[in-house]
Design a protein around this motif. Structure first.
Motif, PDB file in Angstrom:
ATOM      1  N   THR A 262      -5.116 -17.187  16.830  1.00  0.00           N
ATOM      2  CA  THR A 262      -6.471 -16.872  17.263  1.00  0.00           C
ATOM      3  C   THR A 262      -6.455 -15.584  18.084  1.00  0.00           C
ATOM      4  OG1 THR A 262      -6.937 -19.227  17.401  1.00  0.00           O
ATOM      5  CG2 THR A 262      -8.495 -17.761  18.485  1.00  0.00           C
ATOM      6  N   ILE A 263      -7.395 -14.672  17.766  1.00  0.00           N
ATOM      7  CA  ILE A 263      -7.521 -13.405  18.493  1.00  0.00           C
ATOM      8  C   ILE A 263      -8.844 -13.399  19.252  1.00  0.00           C
ATOM      9  CG2 ILE A 263      -7.713 -10.888  18.284  1.00  0.00           C
ATOM     10  CD1 ILE A 263      -6.334 -11.024  15.615  1.00  0.00           C
ATOM     11  N   TRP A 264      -8.805 -12.960  20.507  1.00  0.00           N
ATOM     12  CA  TRP A 264     -10.039 -12.708  21.253  1.00  0.00           C
ATOM     13  C   TRP A 264     -10.256 -11.206  21.342  1.00  0.00           C
ATOM     14  CZ3 TRP A 264      -9.976 -16.096  26.349  1.00  0.00           C
ATOM     15  CH2 TRP A 264     -10.135 -17.448  26.009  1.00  0.00           C
ATOM     16  N   TYR A 265     -11.516 -10.792  21.185  1.00  0.00           N
ATOM     17  CA  TYR A 265     -11.888  -9.377  21.352  1.00  0.00           C
ATOM     18  C   TYR A 265     -13.288  -9.327  21.969  1.00  0.00           C
ATOM     19  CZ  TYR A 265     -15.046  -9.974  17.423  1.00  0.00           C
ATOM     20  OH  TYR A 265     -16.063 -10.408  16.624  1.00  0.00           O
ATOM     21  N   TYR A 266     -13.703  -8.161  22.497  1.00  0.00           N
ATOM     22  CA  TYR A 266     -15.012  -8.080  23.167  1.00  0.00           C
ATOM     23  C   TYR A 266     -15.933  -7.014  22.580  1.00  0.00           C
ATOM     24  CZ  TYR A 266     -12.598  -4.263  25.548  1.00  0.00           C
ATOM     25  OH  TYR A 266     -11.876  -3.128  25.814  1.00  0.00           O
ATOM     26  N   TRP A 267     -15.560  -6.422  21.447  1.00  0.00           N
ATOM     27  CA  TRP A 267     -16.393  -5.335  20.909  1.00  0.00           C
ATOM     28  C   TRP A 267     -17.796  -5.811  20.564  1.00  0.00           C
ATOM     29  CZ3 TRP A 267     -11.706  -4.942  17.363  1.00  0.00           C
ATOM     30  CH2 TRP A 267     -10.699  -4.172  17.988  1.00  0.00           C
ATOM     31  N   GLU A 268     -18.806  -5.060  21.051  1.00  0.00           N
ATOM     32  CA  GLU A 268     -20.192  -5.421  20.735  1.00  0.00           C
ATOM     33  C   GLU A 268     -20.690  -4.676  19.498  1.00  0.00           C
ATOM     34  OE1 GLU A 268     -23.019  -4.109  23.744  1.00  0.00           O
ATOM     35  OE2 GLU A 268     -21.816  -2.377  24.258  1.00  0.00           O
ATOM     36  N   THR A 269     -19.941  -3.660  19.059  1.00  0.00           N
ATOM     37  CA  THR A 269     -20.362  -2.853  17.912  1.00  0.00           C
ATOM     38  C   THR A 269     -20.085  -3.602  16.606  1.00  0.00           C
ATOM     39  OG1 THR A 269     -19.728  -0.913  19.195  1.00  0.00           O
ATOM     40  CG2 THR A 269     -20.139  -0.563  16.849  1.00  0.00           C
ATOM     41  N   GLU A 270     -21.135  -3.753  15.801  1.00  0.00           N
ATOM     42  CA  GLU A 270     -21.017  -4.516  14.554  1.00  0.00           C
ATOM     43  C   GLU A 270     -19.952  -3.939  13.624  1.00  0.00           C
ATOM     44  OE1 GLU A 270     -23.877  -6.141  10.927  1.00  0.00           O
ATOM     45  OE2 GLU A 270     -24.689  -4.734  12.408  1.00  0.00           O
ATOM     46  N   GLY A 271     -19.882  -2.613  13.552  1.00  0.00           N
ATOM     47  CA  GLY A 271     -18.890  -1.968  12.693  1.00  0.00           C
ATOM     48  C   GLY A 271     -17.457  -2.329  13.077  1.00  0.00           C
ATOM     49  N   HIS A 272     -17.219  -2.448  14.406  1.00  0.00           N
ATOM     50  CA  HIS A 272     -15.891  -2.826  14.894  1.00  0.00           C
ATOM     51  C   HIS A 272     -15.557  -4.244  14.438  1.00  0.00           C
ATOM     52  CE1 HIS A 272     -16.407   0.719  17.143  1.00  0.00           C
ATOM     53  NE2 HIS A 272     -15.931   0.364  18.314  1.00  0.00           N
ATOM     54  N   GLN A 273     -16.527  -5.134  14.602  1.00  0.00           N
ATOM     55  CA  GLN A 273     -16.319  -6.543  14.253  1.00  0.00           C
ATOM     56  C   GLN A 273     -16.024  -6.695  12.757  1.00  0.00           C
ATOM     57  OE1 GLN A 273     -19.785  -8.666  15.690  1.00  0.00           O
ATOM     58  NE2 GLN A 273     -19.362  -8.170  17.827  1.00  0.00           N
ATOM     59  N   LYS A 274     -16.789  -5.975  11.942  1.00  0.00           N
ATOM     60  CA  LYS A 274     -16.594  -6.046  10.484  1.00  0.00           C
ATOM     61  C   LYS A 274     -15.222  -5.500  10.079  1.00  0.00           C
ATOM     62  CE  LYS A 274     -21.326  -5.985   8.701  1.00  0.00           C
ATOM     63  NZ  LYS A 274     -22.441  -5.111   8.280  1.00  0.00           N
ATOM     64  N   ALA A 275     -14.812  -4.400  10.717  1.00  0.00           N
ATOM     65  CA  ALA A 275     -13.516  -3.796  10.388  1.00  0.00           C
ATOM     66  C   ALA A 275     -12.374  -4.755  10.720  1.00  0.00           C
ATOM     67  CB  ALA A 275     -13.347  -2.474  11.136  1.00  0.00           C
ATOM     68  N   LEU A 276     -12.467  -5.418  11.890  1.00  0.00           N
ATOM     69  CA  LEU A 276     -11.429  -6.388  12.276  1.00  0.00           C
ATOM     70  C   LEU A 276     -11.409  -7.557  11.287  1.00  0.00           C
ATOM     71  CD1 LEU A 276      -9.240  -7.257  14.307  1.00  0.00           C
ATOM     72  CD2 LEU A 276     -11.032  -8.396  15.631  1.00  0.00           C
ATOM     73  N   ASP A 277     -12.587  -8.074  10.953  1.00  0.00           N
ATOM     74  CA  ASP A 277     -12.660  -9.170   9.979  1.00  0.00           C
ATOM     75  C   ASP A 277     -12.039  -8.772   8.644  1.00  0.00           C
ATOM     76  OD1 ASP A 277     -13.852 -10.962  11.673  1.00  0.00           O
ATOM     77  OD2 ASP A 277     -15.904 -10.520  11.031  1.00  0.00           O
ATOM     78  N   HIS A 278     -12.278  -7.514   8.248  1.00  0.00           N
ATOM     79  CA  HIS A 278     -11.751  -7.016   6.976  1.00  0.00           C
ATOM     80  C   HIS A 278     -10.215  -7.048   6.955  1.00  0.00           C
ATOM     81  CE1 HIS A 278     -11.445  -4.578   3.329  1.00  0.00           C
ATOM     82  NE2 HIS A 278     -10.580  -3.818   3.965  1.00  0.00           N
TER      83      HIS A 278
END
Length: 374
Positions: free
Chosen positions: A7-23
């Motif tokens: 499990t990874i925790w992150y705090y980015w609020e930018t949608e693009g960041h979240q999508k890139a990590l998910d990818h």
């Protein structure tokens, strides 16, 4: 965590960041059958609290992506695995590696770096008959000239937390003072410069409630002529407002050019699924994957071999890469969060008129000296 889950925790609020990590997580998960990674968003304001509470309640993730100035304080708490000899950071820049290091041991891997520049709306400056400001005096004049009933001349995130401290410190550093010298000629001069902008109505007081994302959205909406903001906003700016005429320049200076070194580090939680977390790290920091994340997020790779030539021919990003030469780190120091708190309280008190620059600086210095045992 079970043997195969990370499990990874992150705090980015930018949608693009979240999508890139998910990818990249999906790519990693489907590339092998041993480890399954999942990510969880924890808001920046709650991140420290959750990690500290989790440390005692055994509810920690296996891997965190965290703000680099906070790294030393957690490492000192003993919640991070020692990665010395378990991960190669020999080609990484010194500053980011230092932020992961405590007492000569490596407690993390730099994720990516960024810094701050002045963003300006070219049309607004032109309409006001102004050139891009390079000094504090010019910034004051241009910000006043660009301020109207609906537009604020200048702002930066001024939250009373690490995000605000990050944006305020270049004022202090530009005078030649350090993060630990707030009650100095330079520290008081920095607080006074911000006060003068606020008093003139050229820097909106509202910025004490704005994240860096909020500040960018105000700029995008045409409510701000100039702002201090980071490398990572570039992808959003380009996709959301392709027709807006904006550019970047060094932050207006006092005695010397200064910016803040931002960015995140990966840290493996001690006693969690360390091997699985390291396996994901090796994948996430490999050339192609790292480059994908950096480009998607508007970050500069902390690995110099990847960073060199990462943005060839892109003037905006090249300006940020150049500014890395003037970017100062916060800390690294286990007590940095407490020092940051004293600094962000000082400029908030000055911006709201609750204290004079002199009184706010003296109060902050008393706290800082107490923390440093002076």
């Amino acid at each position: 965590a079970t043997a195969g889950n990370v499990t990874i925790w992150y705090y980015w609020e930018t949608e693009g960041h979240q999508k890139a990590l998910d990818h990249i997580i999906q790519e990693f998960n489907s590339s092998q059958g041993d480890v399954t990674v999942e990510a969880k968003y924890v808001p920046f304001a709650d991140f420290k609290k959750q990690l500290s509470i989790g440390a005692s309640a055994d509810e920690l993730p296996d891997l965190v992506i965290l703000d680099n100035p906070d790294h030393a304080s957690y490492a000192a708490m003993g919640i991070f695995a020692d990665l010395t000899g378990r991960f190669d950071v020999s080609t990484y820049y010194d500053g980011p590696v230092n932020s992961c290091t405590l007492d000569g041991k490596l407690y993390g891997v730099p994720f990516g770096s960024n810094c701050l520049l002045l963003y300006y709306n070219e049309d607004m400056l032109k309409a006001a008959g102004c050139e891009v400001p390079t000094t504090w005096e010019e910034l004051q004049k241009v910000a006043e000239a660009c301020t109207t009933d609906t537009v604020s001349g200048f702002a930066h995130c001024s939250l009373q937390n690490e995000e605000g401290t990050f944006n305020f410190l270049p004022w202090v550093w530009s005078t030649g003072a350090t993060s630990y010298e707030i009650n100095s000629e330079g520290g008081i001069k920095a607080l006074t410069a911000v006060k003068n902008l606020v008093d003139a109505g050229a820097m909106t007081k509202e910025a004490i409630n704005w994240t860096q994302g909020d500040t960018m959205h105000q700029f995008i909406a045409g409510n701000l002529a100039m702002m201090i903001n980071g490398t990572w906003q570039v992808p959003t700016m380009r996709s959301e407002v392709p027709d807006l005429n904006w550019n970047v320049a060094p932050i207006p200076m006092d005695a010397q050019q200064a910016s803040g070194l931002g960015g995140e580090n990966y840290a493996v939680i001690a006693g969690g699924n360390e091997e699985g977390a390291i396996k994901f790290l090796e994948y996430a920091t490999s050339d192609e994957t790292c480059k994908y994340m950096m480009d998607a997020m508007g970050y500069i790779s902390s690995n110099s071999t990847i960073a060199e030539g990462q943005f060839a021919g892109d003037a905006v990003y090249e300006a940020f890469v150049e500014e890395m030469n003037y970017a100062n780190a916060r800390g690294p120091l286990p007590e940095w969060p407490e020092i940051s708190e004293a600094i962000s309280l000082a400029f908030n008190e000055v911006m709201t008129g609750a204290a004079t620059p002199e009184d706010a600086a003296a109060k902050a210095q008393t706290t800082i000296d107490g923390i440093l045992g002076k």
